[in-house]
Enzyme design. Structure first.
Site, short mmCIF file in Angstrom:
data_model
loop_
_atom_site.label_atom_id
_atom_site.label_comp_id
_atom_site.label_asym_id
_atom_site.label_seq_id
_atom_site.Cartn_x
_atom_site.Cartn_y
_atom_site.Cartn_z
CG HIS A 1 -1.96 -1.09 1.20
ND1 HIS A 1 -2.80 -1.31 0.13
CD2 HIS A 1 -2.27 -2.04 2.12
CE1 HIS A 1 -3.58 -2.36 0.39
NE2 HIS A 1 -3.27 -2.82 1.59
CG ASP B 1 -2.79 -8.39 0.69
OD1 ASP B 1 -1.94 -8.64 1.56
OD2 ASP B 1 -3.84 -7.76 0.92
CG HIS C 1 -6.58 -5.29 1.80
ND1 HIS C 1 -5.98 -6.11 2.74
CD2 HIS C 1 -7.75 -4.88 2.33
CE1 HIS C 1 -6.77 -6.17 3.82
NE2 HIS C 1 -7.85 -5.44 3.59
CG ASP D 1 -4.69 -9.95 3.63
OD1 ASP D 1 -4.34 -10.47 2.54
OD2 ASP D 1 -4.53 -8.73 3.87
#
Ligand SMILES: [Zn+2]
Length: 342
Positions: free
Chosen positions: A158, A193, A195, A282
């Site tokens: 990120h 991931d 996200h 995740d």
């Protein structure tokens, strides 16, 4: 398989973040390291301490303004009367083409996308060592290893060239890709991931030499909200070199593996010389974020499928939060990839 990790990476210990406006314990806990180390060892990895590579490999993908901020902001923040123990932003520019503030509070808002990346006195060193783990994993692959694993913590995907966000400070996957570029003409980054890898996308958005592909929970109702949509395809010379595959919430193994095949088709068409896997765990059905429903055997199949691309591969740890299966999920992925065999 060689794995890289330094104990300094564990010192960063963020206390809180805001979730739907409410202060919550920060889920990016140092304990993640213990689970991931156990998972890597179970997969047959040998753990090596990375070397100190200085700022060079990090400065190759981040702005000097941002790195100066990351290194010094904690000390500057402590001089503010009544400031919080950790650096946490409370004002952000709407556009980023205005003037650059001199104040610590203004710069925190400029360089931090959200409240999930608090900076303490330990953050800079932990983030640097995390990046150096990625550098040495990439160097191992450049030296002929078919695959290497970087136990990067704090995670990185990120983080943009000049912005921290979502538990991330230095973009380890981007650092690894840039190291591979010393010898590889084209590098693909595959982000699995939960996200969207918005920072990684941002860093390479205008570049045709690094293909960025991300599978993730549909950001229309999920972090990072403003990025990760299917119509984001790159810009300028990078147009057509970014590929997003948003998945419906709670998608499980079959849907994930199906999307992975679509990702592979794009990666094969790019004909890369090397691959970086931004490995978030995740997407697991039992992860506290609860966005997707990949199972532990599913991670094994994902690892196996990616290995079949037959590319020299750097696996970079991204997310994956505390749950009983965190280490097992890493073992499953690495073993699926061929951890024991290699
Ligand atoms: Zn994540």
């Amino acid at each position: 398989m060689k794995a890289f990790y330094a104990k300094e990476q564990k010192r960063h210990d963020p206390k809180a973040f805001l979730s739907s406006g409410a202060a919550q314990p920060n889920p990016e806990k140092p304990e993640r390291v213990e689970r991931l180390l156990a998972g890597a060892l179970s997969a047959g990895c040998t753990i090596e301490r990375p070397r100190n590579h200085g700022l060079g490999p990090v400065a190759a993908v981040h702005t000097p303004e941002y790195l100066d901020f990351l290194e010094h902001i904690y000390t500057r923040w402590q001089r503010i009367d009544g400031a919080s123990a950790e650096v946490i932003p409370n004002i952000h520019p709407i556009a980023r083409n205005g003037s650059y503030p001199a104040s610590a509070v203004g710069q925190a808002g400029y360089h931090m996308a959200d409240t999930a990346c608090p900076i303490s006195g330990e953050t800079w060193q932990s983030a640097l060592w995390s990046a150096w783990s990625a550098v040495d994993a990439a160097e191992a692959v450049r030296s002929g290893a078919p695959v290497a694993y970087a136990l990067c913590r704090p995670p990185g995907h990120h983080a943009f060239a000049d912005v921290a966000g979502g538990f991330c400070f230095i973009n380890n996957s981007a650092v690894a890709a840039q190291v591979l570029r010393k010898t590889a003409s084209r590098v693909a980054i595959l982000d699995v991931d939960l996200h969207h890898g918005n920072g990684t996308q941002g860093i390479f958005y205008a570049r045709p030499d690094v293909l960025t592909v991300s599978l993730h929970a549909d950001p229309v109702r999920f972090y990072p909200f403003f990025w990760g949509h299917a119509d984001e395809r790159g810009e300028g010379p990078g147009l057509g070199y970014n590929f997003n595959l948003p998945l419906p919430r709670k998608s499980a193994d079959a849907a994930f593996l199906e999307a992975l095949e679509v990702a592979f088709q794009r990666i094969r068409a790019f004909s890369p010389d090397a691959l970086v896997v931004a490995l978030g765990l995740d997407a697991f059905e039992g992860d506290p974020f609860g966005g997707l429903s990949v199972t532990t055997p599913g991670f094994s199949r994902i690892g196996e499928a990616i290995a079949k691309l037959g590319l020299p591969t750097v696996i970079v740890q991204e997310g994956g939060y505390l749950c009983d299966e965190l280490g097992d999920n890493l073992t499953a992925f690495l073993t699926g990839f061929g951890g024991k065999a290699r």
